[in-house]
Design a protein around this motif. Structure first.
Motif, PDB file in Angstrom:
ATOM      1  N   ASP A   1     -10.832  -0.672 -11.671  1.00 36.17           N
ATOM      2  CA  ASP A   1     -10.865   0.769 -11.925  1.00 36.17           C
ATOM      3  C   ASP A   1     -11.096   1.570 -10.652  1.00 36.17           C
ATOM      4  OD1 ASP A   1     -10.455   0.286 -14.588  1.00 36.17           O
ATOM      5  OD2 ASP A   1     -12.589   0.314 -15.107  1.00 36.17           O
ATOM      6  N   LYS A   2     -11.763   0.957  -9.666  1.00 37.80           N
ATOM      7  CA  LYS A   2     -12.027   1.659  -8.409  1.00 37.80           C
ATOM      8  C   LYS A   2     -10.913   1.465  -7.377  1.00 37.80           C
ATOM      9  CE  LYS A   2     -17.053   1.692  -8.873  1.00 37.80           C
ATOM     10  NZ  LYS A   2     -18.348   1.366  -8.227  1.00 37.80           N
ATOM     11  N   GLY A   3      -9.861   0.757  -7.754  1.00 37.45           N
ATOM     12  CA  GLY A   3      -8.726   0.611  -6.858  1.00 37.45           C
ATOM     13  C   GLY A   3      -8.773  -0.609  -5.959  1.00 37.45           C
TER      14      GLY A   3
ATOM     15  N   LYS B   1      -3.391   3.769  -2.237  1.00 35.57           N
ATOM     16  CA  LYS B   1      -3.581   2.886  -3.384  1.00 35.57           C
ATOM     17  C   LYS B   1      -2.635   1.701  -3.282  1.00 35.57           C
ATOM     18  CE  LYS B   1      -0.387   5.543  -6.276  1.00 35.57           C
ATOM     19  NZ  LYS B   1      -0.214   6.281  -7.558  1.00 35.57           N
ATOM     20  N   ILE B   2      -2.980   0.645  -4.008  1.00 32.29           N
ATOM     21  CA  ILE B   2      -2.136  -0.547  -4.076  1.00 32.29           C
ATOM     22  C   ILE B   2      -1.176  -0.365  -5.246  1.00 32.29           C
ATOM     23  CG2 ILE B   2      -2.089  -3.052  -4.370  1.00 32.29           C
ATOM     24  CD1 ILE B   2      -3.331  -2.184  -1.777  1.00 32.29           C
ATOM     25  N   VAL B   3       0.106  -0.550  -4.981  1.00 33.85           N
ATOM     26  CA  VAL B   3       1.119  -0.355  -6.015  1.00 33.85           C
ATOM     27  C   VAL B   3       1.833  -1.651  -6.384  1.00 33.85           C
ATOM     28  CG1 VAL B   3       1.481   2.072  -5.431  1.00 33.85           C
ATOM     29  CG2 VAL B   3       2.829   0.294  -4.276  1.00 33.85           C
ATOM     30  N   ALA B   4       1.731  -2.691  -5.552  1.00 32.89           N
ATOM     31  CA  ALA B   4       2.449  -3.927  -5.856  1.00 32.89           C
ATOM     32  C   ALA B   4       1.777  -5.105  -5.157  1.00 32.89           C
ATOM     33  CB  ALA B   4       3.912  -3.835  -5.433  1.00 32.89           C
ATOM     34  N   VAL B   5       1.923  -6.274  -5.734  1.00 37.26           N
ATOM     35  CA  VAL B   5       1.478  -7.532  -5.150  1.00 37.26           C
ATOM     36  C   VAL B   5       2.634  -8.512  -5.232  1.00 37.26           C
ATOM     37  CG1 VAL B   5      -0.078  -9.500  -5.404  1.00 37.26           C
ATOM     38  CG2 VAL B   5      -0.960  -7.184  -5.673  1.00 37.26           C
ATOM     39  N   ASN B   6       3.013  -9.046  -4.065  1.00 35.26           N
ATOM     40  CA  ASN B   6       4.187  -9.925  -3.990  1.00 35.26           C
ATOM     41  C   ASN B   6       5.412  -9.244  -4.593  1.00 35.26           C
ATOM     42  OD1 ASN B   6       2.691 -11.864  -2.730  1.00 35.26           O
ATOM     43  ND2 ASN B   6       2.772 -13.364  -4.390  1.00 35.26           N
ATOM     44  N   ALA B   7       5.555  -7.961  -4.282  1.00 34.19           N
ATOM     45  CA  ALA B   7       6.698  -7.143  -4.719  1.00 34.19           C
ATOM     46  C   ALA B   7       6.734  -6.931  -6.228  1.00 34.19           C
ATOM     47  CB  ALA B   7       8.020  -7.749  -4.245  1.00 34.19           C
ATOM     48  N   THR B   8       5.652  -7.251  -6.930  1.00 30.55           N
ATOM     49  CA  THR B   8       5.561  -7.023  -8.368  1.00 30.55           C
ATOM     50  C   THR B   8       4.618  -5.863  -8.625  1.00 30.55           C
ATOM     51  OG1 THR B   8       5.909  -9.380  -8.819  1.00 30.55           O
ATOM     52  CG2 THR B   8       4.989  -8.054 -10.592  1.00 30.55           C
TER      53      THR B   8
ATOM     54  N   LEU C   1       0.852  -1.194   0.000  1.00 27.77           N
ATOM     55  CA  LEU C   1       0.000   0.000   0.000  1.00 27.77           C
ATOM     56  C   LEU C   1       0.887   1.243   0.000  1.00 27.77           C
ATOM     57  CD1 LEU C   1      -3.117   0.655   2.159  1.00 27.77           C
ATOM     58  CD2 LEU C   1      -1.196   2.221   2.361  1.00 27.77           C
ATOM     59  N   GLU C   2       0.466   2.251  -0.738  1.00 28.82           N
ATOM     60  CA  GLU C   2       1.199   3.522  -0.770  1.00 28.82           C
ATOM     61  C   GLU C   2       0.224   4.657  -0.466  1.00 28.82           C
ATOM     62  OE1 GLU C   2       4.392   4.620  -3.805  1.00 28.82           O
ATOM     63  OE2 GLU C   2       2.654   5.808  -4.475  1.00 28.82           O
ATOM     64  N   THR C   3       0.578   5.478   0.511  1.00 27.49           N
ATOM     65  CA  THR C   3      -0.283   6.600   0.888  1.00 27.49           C
ATOM     66  C   THR C   3      -0.039   7.786  -0.023  1.00 27.49           C
ATOM     67  OG1 THR C   3       1.330   7.503   2.443  1.00 27.49           O
ATOM     68  CG2 THR C   3      -0.181   5.808   3.276  1.00 27.49           C
TER      69      THR C   3
END
Length: 445
Positions: A205-207, A179-186, A114-116
């Protein structure tokens, strides 16, 4: 016009890509056929190693009368189809080592980043539990997590997907700009999904996150049920019926319509074909009509037949009559036209009359073409009666199939299709036997 061409071009491209996707499976099937042929040839060679003049064929390549169905190849073909069917449906009738990879089932985890809005990041785990249809398992247990992102759980049914509102229990939410920027560092985005090994995670589209477990190669039961499911349904429908109608009634109504419609079409079409083949006047009179009606599919006549004859049995039989009529007429005409003129001249030289030539020369030599046309017409009649029953019928295999499809009873739909094929194959085999018995001279000049 330009838009139509563009749409058709897009459809052609989609079709081409679909065909390309099927090529590996087609190549595998052809490879299995060639492998079975090689194994059968080797076994046959070892069982009968003698190679002398008695073991050699006396016919030449291309002699149609020498080409007969290899029973071993037929058995292997049918067994292979059922093995492939069972392998891609996880059939209990097959050992598990023959099963294609199935969908993921069980527990697994993936991590999202997660990134603020301030650029601060935090991580949390999502515990996933994938279960079979009909089960209602408890959610997996997760540990607490100190920080901006909290651990989540997700319970998903196999072959389905589910949204994860990750900010439902997080300190910061999407409203705060997180927002979410990565999953499993990808890195993940709306255009780039992430494969987590047991499924795929997409960013909506809604995040929110959308998780879809790995489906494997096996088909879901609603798309293709296993052979034992179809067999069990066949037993239950044979015993209890379907929608207050027994299976025997469904089959008998469809078979009655096909036989009566085909018989009427043959009774009119064969004399018509003989008349067109023997008389210039009849050929000129009926040829435009036959050639006009021949490419018109019987299904296109359903609305007109319903208007003329209603939705009862008369309308369906008329439709089947029209489906068989033109095929039988063309078959009979082709049979007459294919009689060798040398045979006719020989009969004339022996003093035969026109009636004798028709009885002893033309009819016997045209029967092979008529039997071929009859087999084609019977197949067309089967397809037509099912389609007619889809439109308007209270009993029949087509009615059973369309009713089952409305309730997504794929096993009944597949059962009906198999029964249609078996009955059609049986009728075709009877016609082949009758042809061998009545026309033993076929392919012998």
């Amino acid at each position: 016009m330009g838009q139509i061409i563009a749409d058709l071009g897009g459809e052609l491209i989609t079709l081409f890509l679909s065909v390309l996707g099927m090529l590996p499976y087609l190549a595998l099937y052809i490879g299995l056929i060639l492998f079975a042929l090689f194994v059968y040839t080797q076994i046959k060679h070892r069982l009968s190693p003698v190679q002398d003049f008695t073991s050699l064929k006396t016919v030449t390549f291309g002699d149609e009368s020498a080409v007969v169905s290899n029973k071993a190849a037929s058995v292997i073909s049918v067994v292979l189809i059922f093995v492939i069917w069972g392998a891609f449906t996880g059939s209990a009738w097959l050992p598990k080592f023959l099963h294609a990879p199935g969908p993921f089932l069980g527990d697994a985890r993936f991590t999202y980043t997660l990134e603020t809005a301030d650029g601060e990041t935090a991580q949390a785990q999502v515990a996933v539990r994938v279960h079979e249809a009909g089960q209602k398992p408890d959610a997996p247990v997760v540990d607490g997590n100190e920080g901006l992102a909290q651990n989540d759980t997700l319970v998903v049914q196999a072959y389905r997907s589910k949204l994860l509102r990750w900010d439902a229990n997080d300190v910061v939410t999407r409203k705060d700009g997180a927002k979410i920027v990565a999953v499993n560092a990808t890195p993940i985005s709306r255009d780039a999904d992430v494969d987590v090994g047991f499924g795929r995670v997409a960013l909506t589209d809604k995040g929110t996150l959308n998780f879809e477990p790995d489906k494997g190669w096996q088909m879901e039961n609603i798309w293709l049920p296993a052979p034992e499911s179809v067999w069990q349904r066949l037993i239950s429908v044979s015993r209890d019926g379907y929608q207050n109608v027994t299976l025997a009634e469904h089959l008998s109504y469809s078979l009655f319509r096909v036989i009566v419609g085909f018989a009427l079409g043959a009774a009119v079409g064969i004399p018509l074909g003989y008349a067109m083949g023997l008389s210039n006047w009849f050929r000129g009179w009926f040829d435009p009509i036959v050639e006009f009606m021949r490419p018109v599919p019987p299904l296109a006549l359903i609305p007109l037949v319903i208007i003329w004859a209603g939705i009862g049995e008369q309308g369906k039989i008329i439709l089947l009559f029209l489906a068989a009529l033109w095929i039988m007429a063309i078959g009979a005409r082709s049979g007459v036209s294919g009689v060798k003129i040398s045979k006719v001249h020989a009969a004339y030289s022996l003093g035969a009359s026109k009636r004798q030539i028709l009885r002893h020369v033309i009819i016997p030599n045209s029967l092979p073409e008529i039997f071929t046309a009859a087999r084609v017409a019977m197949g067309v009649c089967w397809g037509t009666v099912v389609a007619a029953e889809l439109v308007a019928a209270e009993k029949g295999v087509g009615k059973m199939i369309v009713s089952a499809s409305k309730f997504q009873d794929t096993d009944i739909v597949l059962m009906g299709i198999i029964l249609i094929g078996i009955i059609g194959f049986g009728i075709d085999m009877l016609m082949r036997w009758a042809e061998q018995y009545l026309v033993p001279w076929k392919g012998k000049g």
